[in-house]
Design a protein around this motif. Structure first.
Motif, mmCIF file in Angstrom:
data_model
loop_
_atom_site.group_PDB
_atom_site.id
_atom_site.type_symbol
_atom_site.label_atom_id
_atom_site.label_comp_id
_atom_site.label_asym_id
_atom_site.label_seq_id
_atom_site.Cartn_x
_atom_site.Cartn_y
_atom_site.Cartn_z
ATOM 1 N N THR A 97 0.847 -1.194 0.000
ATOM 2 C CA THR A 97 0.000 0.000 0.000
ATOM 3 C C THR A 97 0.882 1.243 0.000
ATOM 4 O O THR A 97 2.011 1.211 0.515
ATOM 5 C CB THR A 97 -0.906 0.032 1.249
ATOM 6 N N PRO A 98 0.397 2.325 -0.587
ATOM 7 C CA PRO A 98 1.180 3.570 -0.539
ATOM 8 C C PRO A 98 1.438 3.970 0.918
ATOM 9 O O PRO A 98 0.529 3.940 1.750
ATOM 10 C CB PRO A 98 0.278 4.582 -1.257
ATOM 11 N N LEU A 99 2.683 4.328 1.205
ATOM 12 C CA LEU A 99 3.044 4.690 2.584
ATOM 13 C C LEU A 99 2.661 6.146 2.833
ATOM 14 O O LEU A 99 3.338 7.068 2.375
ATOM 15 C CB LEU A 99 4.542 4.482 2.817
ATOM 16 N N THR A 100 1.586 6.326 3.560
ATOM 17 C CA THR A 100 1.133 7.675 3.901
ATOM 18 C C THR A 100 1.778 8.119 5.211
ATOM 19 O O THR A 100 2.297 7.300 5.979
ATOM 20 C CB THR A 100 -0.389 7.718 4.055
ATOM 21 N N LEU A 101 1.720 9.411 5.479
ATOM 22 C CA LEU A 101 2.271 9.923 6.727
ATOM 23 C C LEU A 101 1.521 9.353 7.919
ATOM 24 O O LEU A 101 2.125 9.009 8.943
ATOM 25 C CB LEU A 101 2.205 11.455 6.738
ATOM 26 N N ALA A 102 0.213 9.208 7.770
ATOM 27 C CA ALA A 102 -0.582 8.653 8.877
ATOM 28 C C ALA A 102 -0.174 7.213 9.160
ATOM 29 O O ALA A 102 -0.010 6.817 10.327
ATOM 30 C CB ALA A 102 -2.070 8.730 8.537
ATOM 31 N N ALA A 103 0.010 6.398 8.103
ATOM 32 C CA ALA A 103 0.407 5.000 8.292
ATOM 33 C C ALA A 103 1.808 4.910 8.886
ATOM 34 O O ALA A 103 2.089 4.061 9.744
ATOM 35 C CB ALA A 103 0.335 4.261 6.956
ATOM 36 N N TRP A 104 2.688 5.788 8.448
ATOM 37 C CA TRP A 104 4.063 5.797 8.967
ATOM 38 C C TRP A 104 4.068 6.159 10.447
ATOM 39 O O TRP A 104 4.786 5.547 11.240
ATOM 40 C CB TRP A 104 4.887 6.792 8.151
ATOM 41 N N ARG A 105 3.260 7.117 10.835
ATOM 42 C CA ARG A 105 3.213 7.549 12.234
ATOM 43 C C ARG A 105 2.581 6.487 13.128
ATOM 44 O O ARG A 105 2.983 6.317 14.274
ATOM 45 C CB ARG A 105 2.442 8.860 12.354
ATOM 46 N N GLU A 106 1.601 5.774 12.612
ATOM 47 C CA GLU A 106 0.902 4.787 13.427
ATOM 48 C C GLU A 106 1.677 3.488 13.592
ATOM 49 O O GLU A 106 1.431 2.738 14.542
ATOM 50 C CB GLU A 106 -0.473 4.501 12.809
ATOM 51 N N ALA A 107 2.584 3.202 12.678
ATOM 52 C CA ALA A 107 3.386 1.980 12.783
ATOM 53 C C ALA A 107 4.342 2.076 13.974
ATOM 54 O O ALA A 107 4.673 3.172 14.450
ATOM 55 C CB ALA A 107 4.168 1.754 11.489
ATOM 56 N N GLU A 108 4.811 0.915 14.447
ATOM 57 C CA GLU A 108 5.795 0.899 15.529
ATOM 58 C C GLU A 108 7.198 0.975 14.931
ATOM 59 O O GLU A 108 7.527 0.224 14.004
ATOM 60 C CB GLU A 108 5.635 -0.370 16.370
ATOM 61 N N HIS A 109 8.023 1.852 15.510
ATOM 62 C CA HIS A 109 9.314 2.176 14.902
ATOM 63 C C HIS A 109 10.493 1.615 15.687
ATOM 64 O O HIS A 109 10.488 1.586 16.925
ATOM 65 C CB HIS A 109 9.476 3.700 14.815
ATOM 66 N N LEU A 110 11.502 1.202 14.924
ATOM 67 C CA LEU A 110 12.839 0.953 15.441
ATOM 68 C C LEU A 110 13.660 2.194 15.120
ATOM 69 O O LEU A 110 13.774 2.585 13.950
ATOM 70 C CB LEU A 110 13.452 -0.277 14.769
ATOM 71 N N VAL A 111 14.229 2.834 16.141
ATOM 72 C CA VAL A 111 14.996 4.067 15.951
ATOM 73 C C VAL A 111 16.452 3.808 16.312
ATOM 74 O O VAL A 111 16.748 3.225 17.353
ATOM 75 C CB VAL A 111 14.432 5.216 16.818
ATOM 76 N N VAL A 112 17.354 4.254 15.438
ATOM 77 C CA VAL A 112 18.790 4.116 15.675
ATOM 78 C C VAL A 112 19.360 5.470 16.065
ATOM 79 O O VAL A 112 19.201 6.455 15.339
ATOM 80 C CB VAL A 112 19.518 3.579 14.424
ATOM 81 N N VAL A 113 19.999 5.527 17.222
ATOM 82 C CA VAL A 113 20.690 6.736 17.668
ATOM 83 C C VAL A 113 22.176 6.450 17.569
ATOM 84 O O VAL A 113 22.779 5.861 18.460
ATOM 85 C CB VAL A 113 20.300 7.123 19.106
ATOM 86 N N SER A 114 22.782 6.833 16.464
ATOM 87 C CA SER A 114 24.177 6.491 16.168
ATOM 88 C C SER A 114 25.086 7.630 16.620
ATOM 89 O O SER A 114 25.259 8.619 15.912
ATOM 90 C CB SER A 114 24.341 6.230 14.669
ATOM 91 N N HIS B 98 23.143 1.482 17.294
ATOM 92 C CA HIS B 98 23.877 1.251 16.043
ATOM 93 C C HIS B 98 22.966 0.568 15.039
ATOM 94 O O HIS B 98 21.870 0.095 15.370
ATOM 95 C CB HIS B 98 25.130 0.417 16.303
ATOM 96 N N PHE B 99 23.443 0.499 13.790
ATOM 97 C CA PHE B 99 22.624 -0.037 12.711
ATOM 98 C C PHE B 99 22.816 -1.541 12.483
ATOM 99 O O PHE B 99 22.087 -2.136 11.695
ATOM 100 C CB PHE B 99 22.950 0.700 11.405
ATOM 101 N N MET B 100 23.792 -2.153 13.134
ATOM 102 C CA MET B 100 24.139 -3.534 12.823
ATOM 103 C C MET B 100 23.016 -4.518 13.137
ATOM 104 O O MET B 100 22.926 -5.594 12.541
ATOM 105 C CB MET B 100 25.406 -3.943 13.574
ATOM 106 N N SER B 101 22.142 -4.209 14.073
ATOM 107 C CA SER B 101 21.072 -5.139 14.442
ATOM 108 C C SER B 101 19.774 -4.899 13.682
ATOM 109 O O SER B 101 18.808 -5.660 13.850
ATOM 110 C CB SER B 101 20.792 -5.027 15.948
ATOM 111 N N VAL C 266 16.106 4.489 7.485
ATOM 112 C CA VAL C 266 17.537 4.200 7.365
ATOM 113 C C VAL C 266 18.082 4.788 6.057
ATOM 114 O O VAL C 266 17.312 5.080 5.135
ATOM 115 C CB VAL C 266 17.809 2.678 7.385
ATOM 116 N N PRO C 267 19.403 4.947 5.948
ATOM 117 C CA PRO C 267 19.997 5.381 4.681
ATOM 118 C C PRO C 267 19.689 4.397 3.554
ATOM 119 O O PRO C 267 19.686 3.185 3.750
ATOM 120 C CB PRO C 267 21.503 5.414 4.996
ATOM 121 N N GLU C 268 19.449 4.944 2.374
ATOM 122 C CA GLU C 268 19.004 4.113 1.241
ATOM 123 C C GLU C 268 20.018 3.037 0.870
ATOM 124 O O GLU C 268 19.647 1.895 0.577
ATOM 125 C CB GLU C 268 18.725 5.016 0.036
#
Length: 315
Positions: free
Chosen positions: A184-201, A228-231, A245-247
């Motif tokens: 499905t097209p990734l909308t801002l609403a769908a992106w915000r509602e999903a659960e995120h993995l955040v990397v603080v490098s 880190h991004f390794m996991s 993440v970076p492309e």
């Protein structure tokens, strides 16, 4: 002050003291007695009108004047050494050498496979060593000659370095194949509602993504934060989390971890990825050769190298 007023040996001693910070170590390296080093330092102090070094825990500590003097003295001595000891030529097929590259965990995934593949064919005697920018003082390590190059988004490297822009890194959304968001097209609403993995490098510029989102008040559901991004591949493969993440990292992780990437529903700033090296190795033929290999493999456009101004961010 005229140059004739300063003994070149005193400047060599000054540079060694800046690197080692211990009189006994410098005395051993320069085949001098400790009183001899102390006497030479006293002479240089009188010439320059500054203490240069004062006693500190475990050795000596440079004064502010000495810190300002360190880089131009190091550059001048490196230039003189290169002029007196010209390279006789660098043949990668015959060279036996270990070269150290500073890079992030993303860099190890994105750059090392292709770089090692190229070296195995054209320079079989050259070994690589990598160091993480967060585990060492990369600026000092490069200035002292212990790290040859650095690749990545490294804002801590400032004056005294040359830089070559390789490409602008875009960011994408990454998740497992079969994820509810995949077809499905990734909308801002769908992106915000999903659960995120955040990397603080830490120690890289990739934190600009988090800064950008905070400044614009973009909220999301953060389920997991890692340093880190390794996991990332392992976690996304077995959960419904998504990650920004970076492309180029996403392209490397997609096949082995069965992941899919999607364009983000907002325009994040691209991250400029640079190749960086210190002034002291600018003319080193082996370093120049390796820089050319990196540029050939990864550069998007033929942008010439330039030397950053003091205080200017370079990656």
């Amino acid at each position: 002050m005229e140059l004739s007023d300063v003994d070149l040996n005193l400047l060599l001693l000054f540079e060694r003291l800046m690197q080692e910070r211990r009189v006994s170590t410098v005395a051993e390296q320069m085949n001098m007695s400790q009183p001899g080093v102390s006497n030479a330092l006293a002479k240089l102090r009188r010439r320059l009108g500054d203490p240069l070094f004062v006693r500190g825990p475990g050795g000596v500590v440079p004064t502010p004047f000495a810190l300002r003097l360190a880089e131009p003295v190091s550059q001048a001595l490196a230039t003189l050494h290169a002029a007196l000891n010209p390279e006789t030529g660098f043949d990668p097929l015959l060279a036996t050498r270990t070269m150290t590259i500073g890079m992030t965990d993303i860099g190890e995934v994105v750059f090392l496979p292709a770089l090692l593949e190229r070296l195995s064919r054209v320079a079989p005697g050259i070994a690589l060593n990598t160091v993480r920018n967060a585990s060492v003082n990369l600026s000092d390590e490069m200035a002292d000659g212990r790290v040859d190059l650095a690749i990545g988004l490294l804002p801590q490297l400032k004056g005294g370095f040359y830089q070559r822009r390789l490409f602008d890194q875009r960011y994408v959304c990454l998740f497992r194949r079969g994820h509810p968001l995949e077809n499905t097209p990734l909308t801002l609403a769908a992106w915000r509602e999903a659960e995120h993995l955040v990397v603080v490098s830490a120690g890289t510029g990739h934190g600009q993504v988090e800064d950008w989102l905070k400044r614009r008040g973009v909220r999301r559901q953060v389920r997991l934060t890692v340093p880190h991004f390794m996991s990332v591949g392992y976690i996304l493969q077995r959960t419904d989390l998504i990650a920004t993440v970076p492309e180029r990292l996403a392209l490397q992780l997609a096949t082995p971890f069965s992941l899919s990437a999607s364009a983000l529903p907002m325009s994040l700033p691209a991250a400029p990825i640079h190749l960086l090296w210190h002034t002291r190795v600018h003319q080193d033929e082996g370093n120049r050769w390796l820089r050319a290999v990196v540029v050939d493999l990864f550069a998007d456009t033929a942008t010439p190298a330039r030397k950053a101004k003091s205080g200017q961010k370079k990656a």
